[in-house]
Motif scaffolding. Structure first.
Motif, PDB file in Angstrom:
ATOM      1  N   PHE A 110      74.776 -34.589 -25.664  1.00 19.58           N
ATOM      2  CA  PHE A 110      74.398 -34.788 -24.270  1.00 19.58           C
ATOM      3  C   PHE A 110      75.488 -35.522 -23.496  1.00 19.58           C
ATOM      4  O   PHE A 110      76.215 -36.342 -24.055  1.00 19.58           O
ATOM      5  N   THR A 111      75.576 -35.209 -22.209  1.00 20.64           N
ATOM      6  CA  THR A 111      76.545 -35.842 -21.311  1.00 20.64           C
ATOM      7  C   THR A 111      75.796 -36.711 -20.304  1.00 20.64           C
ATOM      8  O   THR A 111      74.574 -36.652 -20.211  1.00 20.64           O
ATOM      9  N   GLY A 112      76.544 -37.496 -19.559  1.00 21.04           N
ATOM     10  CA  GLY A 112      75.971 -38.236 -18.432  1.00 21.04           C
ATOM     11  C   GLY A 112      75.037 -39.364 -18.825  1.00 21.04           C
ATOM     12  O   GLY A 112      74.112 -39.682 -18.092  1.00 21.04           O
ATOM     13  N   TRP A 113      75.265 -39.971 -19.964  1.00 19.29           N
ATOM     14  CA  TRP A 113      74.430 -41.107 -20.353  1.00 19.29           C
ATOM     15  C   TRP A 113      75.324 -42.257 -20.781  1.00 19.29           C
ATOM     16  O   TRP A 113      76.484 -42.069 -21.120  1.00 19.29           O
ATOM     17  N   SER A 114      74.766 -43.442 -20.750  1.00 15.51           N
ATOM     18  CA  SER A 114      75.497 -44.636 -21.167  1.00 15.51           C
ATOM     19  C   SER A 114      74.706 -45.358 -22.244  1.00 15.51           C
ATOM     20  O   SER A 114      73.472 -45.318 -22.238  1.00 15.51           O
ATOM     21  N   PRO A 115      75.400 -46.037 -23.133  1.00 15.49           N
ATOM     22  CA  PRO A 115      74.678 -46.852 -24.114  1.00 15.49           C
ATOM     23  C   PRO A 115      73.789 -47.870 -23.402  1.00 15.49           C
ATOM     24  O   PRO A 115      74.104 -48.327 -22.306  1.00 15.49           O
ATOM     25  N   HIS A 116      72.680 -48.190 -24.026  1.00 10.31           N
ATOM     26  CA  HIS A 116      71.737 -49.150 -23.449  1.00 10.31           C
ATOM     27  C   HIS A 116      71.565 -50.298 -24.435  1.00 10.31           C
ATOM     28  O   HIS A 116      71.371 -50.051 -25.628  1.00 10.31           O
ATOM     29  N   PRO A 117      71.616 -51.536 -23.964  1.00 10.05           N
ATOM     30  CA  PRO A 117      71.559 -52.667 -24.893  1.00 10.05           C
ATOM     31  C   PRO A 117      70.230 -52.796 -25.639  1.00 10.05           C
ATOM     32  O   PRO A 117      70.179 -53.410 -26.703  1.00 10.05           O
ATOM     33  N   LEU A 118      69.166 -52.209 -25.122  1.00 11.94           N
ATOM     34  CA  LEU A 118      67.852 -52.354 -25.754  1.00 11.94           C
ATOM     35  C   LEU A 118      67.396 -51.116 -26.514  1.00 11.94           C
ATOM     36  O   LEU A 118      66.361 -51.133 -27.174  1.00 11.94           O
ATOM     37  N   VAL A 119      68.162 -50.022 -26.393  1.00 13.65           N
ATOM     38  CA  VAL A 119      67.801 -48.778 -27.083  1.00 13.65           C
ATOM     39  C   VAL A 119      68.998 -48.344 -27.923  1.00 13.65           C
ATOM     40  O   VAL A 119      69.971 -47.829 -27.400  1.00 13.65           O
ATOM     41  N   PRO A 120      68.920 -48.549 -29.230  1.00 16.12           N
ATOM     42  CA  PRO A 120      70.062 -48.211 -30.070  1.00 16.12           C
ATOM     43  C   PRO A 120      70.285 -46.703 -30.160  1.00 16.12           C
ATOM     44  O   PRO A 120      69.376 -45.910 -29.948  1.00 16.12           O
ATOM     45  N   GLY A 121      71.508 -46.321 -30.482  1.00 23.41           N
ATOM     46  CA  GLY A 121      71.830 -44.905 -30.655  1.00 23.41           C
ATOM     47  C   GLY A 121      72.081 -44.219 -29.329  1.00 23.41           C
ATOM     48  O   GLY A 121      72.537 -44.835 -28.372  1.00 23.41           O
ATOM     49  N   GLY A 122      71.776 -42.957 -29.301  1.00 18.86           N
ATOM     50  CA  GLY A 122      71.969 -42.166 -28.098  1.00 18.86           C
ATOM     51  C   GLY A 122      70.950 -41.058 -28.048  1.00 18.86           C
ATOM     52  O   GLY A 122      70.066 -40.967 -28.906  1.00 18.86           O
ATOM     53  N   PRO A 123      71.055 -40.185 -27.057  1.00 16.97           N
ATOM     54  CA  PRO A 123      70.101 -39.088 -26.946  1.00 16.97           C
ATOM     55  C   PRO A 123      70.317 -38.064 -28.063  1.00 16.97           C
ATOM     56  O   PRO A 123      71.418 -37.939 -28.592  1.00 16.97           O
ATOM     57  N   TYR A 124      69.259 -37.380 -28.419  1.00 19.77           N
ATOM     58  CA  TYR A 124      69.378 -36.352 -29.452  1.00 19.77           C
ATOM     59  C   TYR A 124      68.327 -35.267 -29.245  1.00 19.77           C
ATOM     60  O   TYR A 124      67.348 -35.454 -28.534  1.00 19.77           O
ATOM     61  N   ILE A 125      68.573 -34.128 -29.889  1.00 18.49           N
ATOM     62  CA  ILE A 125      67.648 -33.007 -29.871  1.00 18.49           C
ATOM     63  C   ILE A 125      67.360 -32.615 -31.315  1.00 18.49           C
ATOM     64  O   ILE A 125      68.265 -32.632 -32.156  1.00 18.49           O
ATOM     65  N   SER A 126      66.115 -32.306 -31.586  1.00 16.37           N
ATOM     66  CA  SER A 126      65.717 -31.891 -32.925  1.00 16.37           C
ATOM     67  C   SER A 126      64.860 -30.627 -32.810  1.00 16.37           C
ATOM     68  O   SER A 126      63.859 -30.618 -32.102  1.00 16.37           O
ATOM     69  N   VAL A 127      65.273 -29.558 -33.487  1.00 14.69           N
ATOM     70  CA  VAL A 127      64.508 -28.309 -33.502  1.00 14.69           C
ATOM     71  C   VAL A 127      63.426 -28.464 -34.566  1.00 14.69           C
ATOM     72  O   VAL A 127      63.731 -28.545 -35.750  1.00 14.69           O
ATOM     73  N   ASN A 128      62.143 -28.488 -34.138  1.00 17.32           N
ATOM     74  CA  ASN A 128      61.075 -28.858 -35.062  1.00 17.32           C
ATOM     75  C   ASN A 128      60.010 -27.794 -35.311  1.00 17.32           C
ATOM     76  O   ASN A 128      59.247 -27.927 -36.257  1.00 17.32           O
ATOM     77  N   ARG A 129      59.923 -26.794 -34.465  1.00 18.99           N
ATOM     78  CA  ARG A 129      58.932 -25.733 -34.684  1.00 18.99           C
ATOM     79  C   ARG A 129      59.558 -24.389 -34.379  1.00 18.99           C
ATOM     80  O   ARG A 129      60.405 -24.281 -33.491  1.00 18.99           O
ATOM     81  N   ILE A 130      59.103 -23.355 -35.099  1.00 20.53           N
ATOM     82  CA  ILE A 130      59.584 -21.999 -34.847  1.00 20.53           C
ATOM     83  C   ILE A 130      58.419 -21.036 -35.041  1.00 20.53           C
ATOM     84  O   ILE A 130      57.559 -21.243 -35.897  1.00 20.53           O
ATOM     85  N   GLN A 131      58.414 -20.008 -34.212  1.00 23.00           N
ATOM     86  CA  GLN A 131      57.403 -18.966 -34.336  1.00 23.00           C
ATOM     87  C   GLN A 131      58.036 -17.637 -33.949  1.00 23.00           C
ATOM     88  O   GLN A 131      58.696 -17.545 -32.913  1.00 23.00           O
ATOM     89  N   GLY A 132      57.847 -16.619 -34.782  1.00 23.81           N
ATOM     90  CA  GLY A 132      58.398 -15.315 -34.452  1.00 23.81           C
ATOM     91  C   GLY A 132      57.867 -14.240 -35.374  1.00 23.81           C
ATOM     92  O   GLY A 132      57.442 -14.503 -36.491  1.00 23.81           O
ATOM     93  N   GLY A 133      57.904 -13.028 -34.867  1.00 26.52           N
ATOM     94  CA  GLY A 133      57.457 -11.879 -35.641  1.00 26.52           C
ATOM     95  C   GLY A 133      55.952 -11.708 -35.617  1.00 26.52           C
ATOM     96  O   GLY A 133      55.212 -12.656 -35.359  1.00 26.52           O
ATOM     97  N   THR A 134      55.532 -10.468 -35.870  1.00 25.41           N
ATOM     98  CA  THR A 134      54.103 -10.169 -35.859  1.00 25.41           C
ATOM     99  C   THR A 134      53.633  -9.487 -37.139  1.00 25.41           C
ATOM    100  O   THR A 134      52.452  -9.485 -37.441  1.00 25.41           O
ATOM    101  N   LYS A 135      54.585  -8.893 -37.877  1.00 28.71           N
ATOM    102  CA  LYS A 135      54.195  -8.138 -39.058  1.00 28.71           C
ATOM    103  C   LYS A 135      55.367  -8.086 -40.018  1.00 28.71           C
ATOM    104  O   LYS A 135      56.528  -8.086 -39.615  1.00 28.71           O
ATOM    105  N   GLU A 136      55.061  -8.024 -41.303  1.00 28.03           N
ATOM    106  CA  GLU A 136      56.089  -8.077 -42.340  1.00 28.03           C
ATOM    107  C   GLU A 136      57.096  -6.938 -42.264  1.00 28.03           C
ATOM    108  O   GLU A 136      58.244  -7.087 -42.659  1.00 28.03           O
ATOM    109  N   ASN A 137      56.686  -5.780 -41.778  1.00 27.81           N
ATOM    110  CA  ASN A 137      57.585  -4.623 -41.776  1.00 27.81           C
ATOM    111  C   ASN A 137      58.093  -4.262 -40.377  1.00 27.81           C
ATOM    112  O   ASN A 137      58.565  -3.152 -40.161  1.00 27.81           O
ATOM    113  N   MET A 138      58.011  -5.213 -39.447  1.00 24.31           N
ATOM    114  CA  MET A 138      58.470  -4.961 -38.071  1.00 24.31           C
ATOM    115  C   MET A 138      59.572  -5.941 -37.687  1.00 24.31           C
ATOM    116  O   MET A 138      59.483  -7.140 -37.970  1.00 24.31           O
ATOM    117  N   ILE A 139      60.598  -5.430 -37.056  1.00 24.91           N
ATOM    118  CA  ILE A 139      61.656  -6.281 -36.509  1.00 24.91           C
ATOM    119  C   ILE A 139      61.038  -7.077 -35.363  1.00 24.91           C
ATOM    120  O   ILE A 139      60.399  -6.503 -34.479  1.00 24.91           O
TER     121      ILE A 139
END
Length: 173
Positions: A110-139
């Motif tokens: 991420f851009t456009g952020w500054s460290p904060h004295p009370l919040v350690p680390g920085g911003p982050y993104i985590s991909v946590n769920r996925i859903q796709g497809g409808t049938k075993e034999n279908m693209i």
């Protein structure tokens, strides 16, 4: 956590400690779901007005924080073309497309952020769920992910979405 907050408030009261105001213990649910049915409802109902101190309980043992990251949940969807899997070389698989998207988002800085004295680390993104497809034999013609984005104080939703869009634009190109 709730029991600890109630006991702490009671001990302060019974010990006769002179606080320069009032203390309120709010036992709202729904924090990990955005707080819209928990703390948000207490604020809208005016139940927290006038409190000078507050204790908000998190479930991190042995840690005390006085500030924290913001939260954005983001859904990203890729499109493909539905067909029988025997035609996989002729049609676009939305799940395979999503693999590239998810990997790129996981590397996003991420851009456009500054460290904060009370919040350690920085911003982050985590991909946590996925859903796709409808049938075993279908693209699959569609695949979606849900990302948990944690922001820093001072970051705007506009800048966060801008960083995500720049990442996706590189893949689109």
């Amino acid at each position: 956590g709730v029991a600890s907050a109630v006991v702490a408030a009671r001990v302060l009261s019974e010990a006769g400690i002179d606080l320069s105001g009032t203390i309120t213990v709010a036992t709202a649910a729904d924090e990990e779901s955005g707080g819209h049915k928990g703390i948000h409802e207490l604020i809208n109902a005016g139940l927290l007005n006038g409190a000078d101190y507050g204790v908000y309980i998190e479930s991190i043992p042995d840690e005390v924080h006085i500030a924290h990251n913001g939260m954005v949940w983001l859904k990203v969807t890729t499109k493909g073309e539905s067909a029988h899997s025997s035609k996989k070389n002729n049609f676009t698989n939305a799940i395979l497309k999503m693999g590239k998207v998810a990997a790129a988002l996981d590397r996003l800085e991420f851009t456009g952020w500054s460290p904060h004295p009370l919040v350690p680390g920085g911003p982050y993104i985590s991909v946590n769920r996925i859903q796709g497809g409808t049938k075993e034999n279908m693209i699959p013609d569609e695949c979606s992910i849900i990302c948990d984005i944690r922001t820093m104080p001072g970051q705007s939703l506009k800048s966060v979405i801008g960083d995500v869009e720049r990442t996706l634009d590189k893949l689109r190109a």
